[in-house]
Design an enzyme around this catalytic site. Sequence first.
Site, PDB file in Angstrom:
ATOM      1  N   ASP A  47       5.394  -5.113   6.338  1.00 16.16           N
ATOM      2  CA  ASP A  47       5.853  -6.254   6.585  1.00 16.16           C
ATOM      3  C   ASP A  47       5.331  -6.972   5.293  1.00 16.16           C
ATOM      4  O   ASP A  47       6.779  -8.092   5.216  1.00 16.16           O
ATOM      5  CB  ASP A  47       4.208  -6.911   7.476  1.00 16.16           C
ATOM      6  CG  ASP A  47       4.629  -7.994   8.026  1.00 16.16           C
ATOM      7  OD1 ASP A  47       5.297  -8.266   8.642  1.00 16.16           O
ATOM      8  OD2 ASP A  47       4.157  -9.326   6.797  1.00 16.16           O
ATOM      9  N   ARG A 101       0.115  -5.686  -6.610  1.00 21.07           N
ATOM     10  CA  ARG A 101       0.253  -6.816  -5.909  1.00 21.07           C
ATOM     11  C   ARG A 101       0.647  -8.174  -6.568  1.00 21.07           C
ATOM     12  O   ARG A 101       0.877  -8.373  -7.771  1.00 21.07           O
ATOM     13  CB  ARG A 101      -1.265  -7.679  -5.456  1.00 21.07           C
ATOM     14  CG  ARG A 101      -1.583  -5.730  -4.308  1.00 21.07           C
ATOM     15  CD  ARG A 101      -1.366  -5.742  -2.970  1.00 21.07           C
ATOM     16  NE  ARG A 101      -2.149  -5.043  -2.232  1.00 21.07           N
ATOM     17  CZ  ARG A 101      -1.882  -4.493  -1.492  1.00 21.07           C
ATOM     18  NH1 ARG A 101      -0.539  -5.009  -0.748  1.00 21.07           N
ATOM     19  NH2 ARG A 101      -2.547  -3.592  -0.796  1.00 21.07           N
ATOM     20  N   ARG A 114      -5.251  -1.837   9.715  1.00 16.26           N
ATOM     21  CA  ARG A 114      -4.941  -3.582   9.357  1.00 16.26           C
ATOM     22  C   ARG A 114      -4.885  -4.047  11.254  1.00 16.26           C
ATOM     23  O   ARG A 114      -6.498  -3.542  11.358  1.00 16.26           O
ATOM     24  CB  ARG A 114      -3.671  -4.076   9.404  1.00 16.26           C
ATOM     25  CG  ARG A 114      -3.490  -3.507   7.439  1.00 16.26           C
ATOM     26  CD  ARG A 114      -2.805  -4.039   7.096  1.00 16.26           C
ATOM     27  NE  ARG A 114      -1.460  -4.763   7.534  1.00 16.26           N
ATOM     28  CZ  ARG A 114      -0.733  -5.691   7.234  1.00 16.26           C
ATOM     29  NH1 ARG A 114      -0.369  -6.744   6.115  1.00 16.26           N
ATOM     30  NH2 ARG A 114       0.620  -5.949   7.623  1.00 16.26           N
ATOM     31  N   THR A 151       4.588   2.627   5.705  1.00 14.63           N
ATOM     32  CA  THR A 151       2.704   2.084   5.646  1.00 14.63           C
ATOM     33  C   THR A 151       2.458   3.018   6.768  1.00 14.63           C
ATOM     34  O   THR A 151       3.109   3.476   7.194  1.00 14.63           O
ATOM     35  CB  THR A 151       3.287   0.960   6.088  1.00 14.63           C
ATOM     36  OG1 THR A 151       1.470   0.452   6.821  1.00 14.63           O
ATOM     37  CG2 THR A 151       4.253   0.439   6.794  1.00 14.63           C
ATOM     38  N   ASP A 186       3.434  -0.464  11.749  1.00 15.71           N
ATOM     39  CA  ASP A 186       2.714  -1.550  12.569  1.00 15.71           C
ATOM     40  C   ASP A 186       4.220  -2.672  12.484  1.00 15.71           C
ATOM     41  O   ASP A 186       4.079  -3.657  12.334  1.00 15.71           O
ATOM     42  CB  ASP A 186       1.729  -2.356  11.881  1.00 15.71           C
ATOM     43  CG  ASP A 186       2.153  -3.178  10.854  1.00 15.71           C
ATOM     44  OD1 ASP A 186       2.610  -1.968  10.147  1.00 15.71           O
ATOM     45  OD2 ASP A 186       0.583  -3.475  10.309  1.00 15.71           O
ATOM     46  N   GLY A 197       0.515  -1.377  -0.387  1.00 14.09           N
ATOM     47  CA  GLY A 197      -0.302  -0.317   0.060  1.00 14.09           C
ATOM     48  C   GLY A 197       0.776   1.549   0.062  1.00 14.09           C
ATOM     49  O   GLY A 197       1.882   1.091   0.745  1.00 14.09           O
ATOM     50  N   ASP A 245      -0.112   2.329   8.759  1.00 14.28           N
ATOM     51  CA  ASP A 245      -0.332   1.740   9.721  1.00 14.28           C
ATOM     52  C   ASP A 245       0.821   1.777  11.084  1.00 14.28           C
ATOM     53  O   ASP A 245       0.213   1.414  12.428  1.00 14.28           O
ATOM     54  CB  ASP A 245      -0.608   0.272   9.248  1.00 14.28           C
ATOM     55  CG  ASP A 245      -1.265  -0.528   7.995  1.00 14.28           C
ATOM     56  OD1 ASP A 245      -2.368   0.649   7.788  1.00 14.28           O
ATOM     57  OD2 ASP A 245      -1.025  -0.949   7.948  1.00 14.28           O
TER      58      ASP A 245
END
Length: 319
Positions: free
Chosen positions: A103, A72, A171, A125, A129, A11, A127
Amino acid sequence: MKKIAVLTSGGDSPGMNAAVRAVVRKALFHDVEVYGVYQGYLGLLTNNIKPMERGTVGDKIQRGGTFLQSARCPEFKDKEVRQKGIDNLNALGIEGLVVVGGDGSYRGAQRLSEEGINTIGIPGTIDNDINGTDFTIGFDTALNTIIDAIDKIRDTASSHERTFIIEVMGRDAGDLALWSALAGGAETVLVPEHKKDIKEVADKIQQGIERGKKHSIIVVAEGVMSGDECAEQLKKYINVDTRVSVLGHMQRGGSPSGVDRVLASRLGAYAVELLMEGESGLAVGIQNNKLTKTKFEDIFSSQHVLDERMFRLTNELSI
């Protein structure tokens, strides 16, 4: 090292272009040739690899998204498929690769490192994360986008005495929800790391109403449930006028903040330095405002941890 390449994967996040710019200009400063891989790992397989010059990354630092594009590529998990990408890099004499992503992108980078391509990862990202870094590129910009939305939604929530449920990305990580809830003065935040009974949320809203409160803001992370699901469950316990706002992909877009531009620039330059030193299989990051490097396997060995003190503070200040 004479030639390196850079790609963006997964993303998109604001600041990716700033990271690519830093990689390109840092490398050229040290007389290292740079190639851009377009469309992420898919571009490695299709040989969509082009030389980069200083001008290629001009007028890019302030732009959101990624001009290298992303795609993707689940087939990249296959070793035989990856070999096609490695062959394309070898044919161009490219010795090192910088991968900007999250990730999933890191896992591809780890495999390439194990198979002979010196590879460094940069955390890109929204996120936030990724282990091994306090912040990821794009998180601050997305956070400010959410805060701006909360501020605007609060105006109409107050005018109509409504409870607004704001669904945010992240997420399986609750950082975006937690930080935006604290900064936006939300009454409640729901994050994947902490299970919360919706009845508790309803009770809290009711207590506020009894104190004379006219509206409420609930921030829910997508990893917990959807905003619509939250609204439906809330109706079981309390009779309030609810509205749901799903911020969606607007959180990914926009011009990167100053924080993200600086972070991306520092991490991009550091990634090049590590490649020039012969390092591989590492991801760069920032901890306590110091640049860090972490082995991919150490990043994957544990899950990202939510800041528990901040979570408690958010609940304490929303009473």
